[in-house]
Design a protein around this motif. Sequence first.
Motif, short mmCIF file in Angstrom:
data_model
loop_
_atom_site.label_atom_id
_atom_site.label_comp_id
_atom_site.label_asym_id
_atom_site.label_seq_id
_atom_site.Cartn_x
_atom_site.Cartn_y
_atom_site.Cartn_z
N LEU A 15 56.93 -7.16 53.43
CA LEU A 15 55.71 -6.58 52.85
C LEU A 15 56.05 -5.68 51.66
CD1 LEU A 15 53.97 -5.80 56.27
CD2 LEU A 15 53.07 -7.36 54.52
N LYS A 68 53.02 -7.26 43.45
CA LYS A 68 51.56 -7.07 43.52
C LYS A 68 51.17 -5.84 42.70
CE LYS A 68 49.95 -7.10 47.64
NZ LYS A 68 49.34 -6.96 48.96
N GLY A 103 46.07 -2.13 61.66
CA GLY A 103 46.14 -1.07 62.66
C GLY A 103 46.05 0.34 62.09
N ARG A 132 37.29 2.31 48.33
CA ARG A 132 38.62 1.96 48.85
C ARG A 132 38.53 1.11 50.12
NH1 ARG A 132 41.92 -0.44 50.31
NH2 ARG A 132 44.15 -0.11 50.55
N THR A 190 39.94 -4.29 49.13
CA THR A 190 40.78 -5.50 49.28
C THR A 190 39.88 -6.73 49.45
OG1 THR A 190 42.43 -4.10 50.34
CG2 THR A 190 42.74 -6.48 50.52
N ALA A 201 39.11 -10.06 61.56
CA ALA A 201 37.81 -9.40 61.76
C ALA A 201 37.98 -7.92 61.46
CB ALA A 201 37.35 -9.58 63.20
N CYS A 243 37.87 -14.17 63.22
CA CYS A 243 38.69 -14.27 64.42
C CYS A 243 39.39 -12.95 64.69
CB CYS A 243 39.77 -15.36 64.26
SG CYS A 243 41.18 -14.85 63.26
N ASP A 244 39.91 -12.80 65.90
CA ASP A 244 40.90 -11.75 66.15
C ASP A 244 42.08 -12.41 66.84
OD1 ASP A 244 40.05 -11.96 68.79
OD2 ASP A 244 38.99 -10.04 68.79
N LYS A 297 34.31 -3.79 65.97
CA LYS A 297 35.75 -3.69 65.68
C LYS A 297 36.16 -2.27 65.27
CE LYS A 297 37.78 -7.49 66.52
NZ LYS A 297 38.80 -7.44 67.58
N THR A 304 46.80 -12.33 59.11
CA THR A 304 48.22 -11.95 59.20
C THR A 304 49.11 -12.99 58.53
OG1 THR A 304 49.85 -11.10 60.77
CG2 THR A 304 48.65 -13.07 61.45
N GLY A 338 43.64 -13.09 51.47
CA GLY A 338 43.36 -11.66 51.68
C GLY A 338 44.51 -11.01 52.41
N ALA A 339 45.13 -11.75 53.34
CA ALA A 339 46.30 -11.23 54.05
C ALA A 339 47.55 -11.40 53.17
CB ALA A 339 46.47 -11.98 55.36
N ASN A 340 48.65 -10.80 53.61
CA ASN A 340 49.92 -10.97 52.91
C ASN A 340 50.67 -12.15 53.50
OD1 ASN A 340 50.01 -8.77 50.97
ND2 ASN A 340 49.97 -7.42 52.76
#
Length: 451
Positions: free
Chosen positions: A106, A113, A167, A204, A208, A237, A259-260, A283, A326, A349-351
Amino acid sequence: MEYISKALGEINEKNREQPEFLQAVKEVLESVSPALERYPEFRKAKVVERLAEPDRVIIFRVPWVDRNGEVQVNRGFRVQFSNAIGPYKGGLRFHPSVNLGIIKFLGFEQIFKNALTTLPIGGGKGGADFDPKGKTDIDIMNFCHSFMRELRRHIGENIDVPAGDIGVGSKEIGYLYGYYKKISGEHTGVLTGKSPEWGGSFIRPEATGYGLVYFVAEMLAARGIDLKGKTVAVSGAGNVAQYAAEKAMQLGARVITLCDSEATIVDEGGIDSDKLEFVKELKNIRRGRIKEYADRFPASCIIGRSVWEAVREGGIKVDVALPCATQNEITSEDASALVKNGCVCVGEGANMPSTPEAIAVFKENNILYGPGKAANAGGVAVSALEMAQNSMRLTWSREKVNRRLIEIMKEIHRSILSAAREYDLKGDYASGANIAGFVKVARAMVSQGVV
Ligand code: NDP
């Protein structure tokens, strides 16, 4: 290129136990070889070898007392990768899967990025193998305070400015910031993602997800396609997924999935603003499971399947895919099914949510593929705007920050296509993003000498 193979061989040798980090390094290095051919000074200055080695890695014990009075011990990390173009900047991830390899992947991605955002920020990342699931507020506060007790030695508004990630949302940033302020006696911009009531930036939380959709709209427009009326699959989610879904809906798309880590919901009727409010409450406040969505609204719920498996197995037609959960969530089988079912665009959207094999499928089929380091850069870009507001002791309006976010996402899109044109890469966003980010950082490193 022989130089790259040799460098990759050495990096592999040194980091054998870190597959995600090696995956990220390989993806970047293989695509920047045209820039290394063009600029021999980058090779002479050993830019590649230096970039693959973080400035420093900090690993620390996080002891804390849970709600039952029992002592718990977690492992904390901060990897300060590169400050060639600005202070280290990157989020904190609290998830049981966190280990050094994940934080290094990351942090490495974050260097390029952040370079793409047009703003002066370097790359870093951190986190802990702490699992927020099933924890009370007291547990989370105690954990965050203990985490900051050590982390504070290594950060500062001009040194290293962490933010949120998986998290770590506004609640955790609040506890982390409160403790930093208490110990240091300072109210400074040492963390981003703060509440606008005490030093944070408007937009903020949304940045993203909104930025992702602005970027996707630009990619589609480059091919004369409008997002309006398109069917969009979103995974996750959490923070990124919620605001990606919200902006896609606002721009007239039909969002049908979330989803989760337990289940996927498919709502063919389309998620609307009331349903999304339910998800946010579920959530963000109740910390519940996404399957409850299907108890409340007409939707199917597939337990134990990712969005991409559900789309593949259900033969569901999707125009645009927005993976926001994820790393490595889209496999080559998922990618082939997306292509077969008519998908024209993937915005990450995720890395690193797509495996290398999935990316190859997208490229072979001429799918518009927006890699995470470009498509999800809106979050860190608004974090940098938060740092600017903190330095000036000012608060910009929602409208102003949103306008800046749109401009930045357009500029990232423009600079990637320009790099792709310059290096004859035929609209390859992944290689264009890697080259544009890499060249900026490499130039800074060469200018600053061997440090
Ligand atoms: P959140 O913790 O807010 O949400 C993550 C969501 O993804 C949760 O719904 C979680 O499910 C789900 N998820 C996590 N792991 C898995 C899995 N293995 N399978 C299925 N679902 C999973 O995190 P964010 O939204 O902040 O981050 C999502 C992604 O976006 C990450 O890759 C992050 O690095 C990236 N990102 C985030 C930025 C930000 O500003 N927040 C900025 C740039 C990138 P569950 O509820 O069960 O845990």
